[in-house]
Structure formats: structure tokens, C-alpha cells
Design a protein around this motif. Sequence first.
Motif: not given
Length: 296
Positions: A246-272
Motif C-alpha cells: 500500500m502506498v503511503a506518504s509519511n507526511w509531514p515527516v517526508i517533507m525533510v526531503r520531498r514535497t507531498y505531491a513529489e513523494t506520492m508520484a515518486d513512490l508510484l513511479a518506482a513500481l514501474g
Amino acid sequence: MTTENAPSPESPPSAAGSIDAHHHFWRTPEHHQHWRDTGLPTLARDFEPADLAVELERTGVAGTVLVESLDVPAENRYLLEYAAQTPTVLGVVGWLPLRDPAAAVKTLDELAGHPVVRGIRYLIGRDPADWLVEPRTIEVLRELARRGLAWDIVPVTSGHVDHVCTIAEAVPDLRIVADHLARPPLDTGGWEPWASGIARLASHPNVALKLSVGIDVLTRWPAWQPERLGRYVGRALEQFGPRRLMVASNWPVIMVRRTYAETMADLLAALGTGVAPDDLAEVRAGTARRWYRLPT
């Protein structure tokens, strides 16, 4: 299913319709967390429903799972208050004093009147956790299963993986959720023992995995490198399959390195790009709905 050839930056995958299976809210200073004390100025402020609402509208994410982030009795009160005022919160993973079985059962009784609570968690960090597999703890986890609640855990070490596997065997009716990809070595580019641990976790059909990145990795990773995600996400997809991922942002912790939108896009893109639409729908929403028994 393949994991190479992620979509190009010009056409990132859409998170619209997804369920974000892991995020937090907090107020400072009353919602104090020791891990935010130093070196994380990005997180040293309030993060509340209105802040996330902007991100959900921007990305089209349909609903969320609100997860505890502080092991204190007041945490459940905060979570329930937030859920009551936030229609997008479909479920709550509350706090349970798992190391104190009597207090744990009492807390479960208190939470029983709040159907929005769909799971519980107790943070173990990097500490040894042999107490997790003691008979009295196993009995509390059996009670979770009887009540239809899921159990979240962040297995950071190989020892933690051992314990999760022991519990999965001892309580086969318990729906277990391993958070944050079970701490992949993204910061070092390593592979073992993480890869073997993922296979061991996946061998238990009552264990699911969150496609997310935790604070332990984020604070050690010099910079967010989305191209590194594919290898680790591919291993998770290979072992767990889409119906236990299951995809999960871990917001706002993820903002240490990435925005919310970028995080969700990157995680889904990593599926191929080789993931079938029905399988992608499972990762984006179906697994979270089933594992946490969320409303449709």
C-alpha cells in the motif's frame, strides 16, 4: 510484473483516487516528539488537517489513514479529535501501551466505542524488542485480532523482522502492517539483510507492507534520489504482490526531503510501467481498504 522503465518526469503517475495509508498530524509544543528536537527545522511547526487538505486537493488523493506518532496516553485523544474534524481521514491507527498488557486491554476497551480506529501501533525505534514475543504480549496481539484491528510496526532491524515473523505465525488471524518498506538501506545503497528480511516477512500471508520511507532513512540519506527507489520497491512488489502493498506518504515527516505531491508520484513511479491497472489500483487503495477495513 517488471519494475524498470519508470514513467518519465514529463508524465508522472497520478495519485488521484489513492488512499494515503500513513500520515500524521501534530501541534507543537503540546504534541512533543523527541526525534524532532534537533536537526529537523522543517518539522518544527504545527501540521494540521488544513495543511494536508491543500495537498490532497492538489494530488486528488481520496482518503487517508491517520497514524500515531507519540507513545503517550493523550495521543489517542488527539487522533480522535483530528479524525472527527477531517472527513478525508477514513481510519486511525491509534496508540496502545503494548508493553503493559493490562493497560493495553483497558485502552482497547476505551477505543472500542470509536469505529474510526482501525489499528494500533507502538513505536520501538531501534531498541531490542524481545518483549514482543513474550506470551503476555502475544495474548494482547491475539486480542487485537479478535477485535478486528490491524497491528502496525516499523521493523528497523533483523531482530525486529524475526519477531514480526514469530508473531505472524503465532497469531495468523492478526493483520500485520510493516511500515516504511521495513527500513530499506536507501542511504547506503545496500541490499542484505534487508532483501532477505522482505522475503521472510512476505512468506506470511497476514503481513502487508507500506510503500513509504521512514525518518530513520530520511535523516541518514544525504539527498532524496528517486532513481534509487525502484530497486527496493521492485523487491517489495516481487515478494508481497500488489494485494499486500500500500502506498503511503509519511507526511509531514517526508517533507525533510520531498514535497507531498513529489513523494506520492515518486513512490508510484518506482513500481514501474509493467504493473497492470488492476494491480496498481490495489497498491494505491485496495490493500489499505482491506487491511484496515476502511469504509468504501
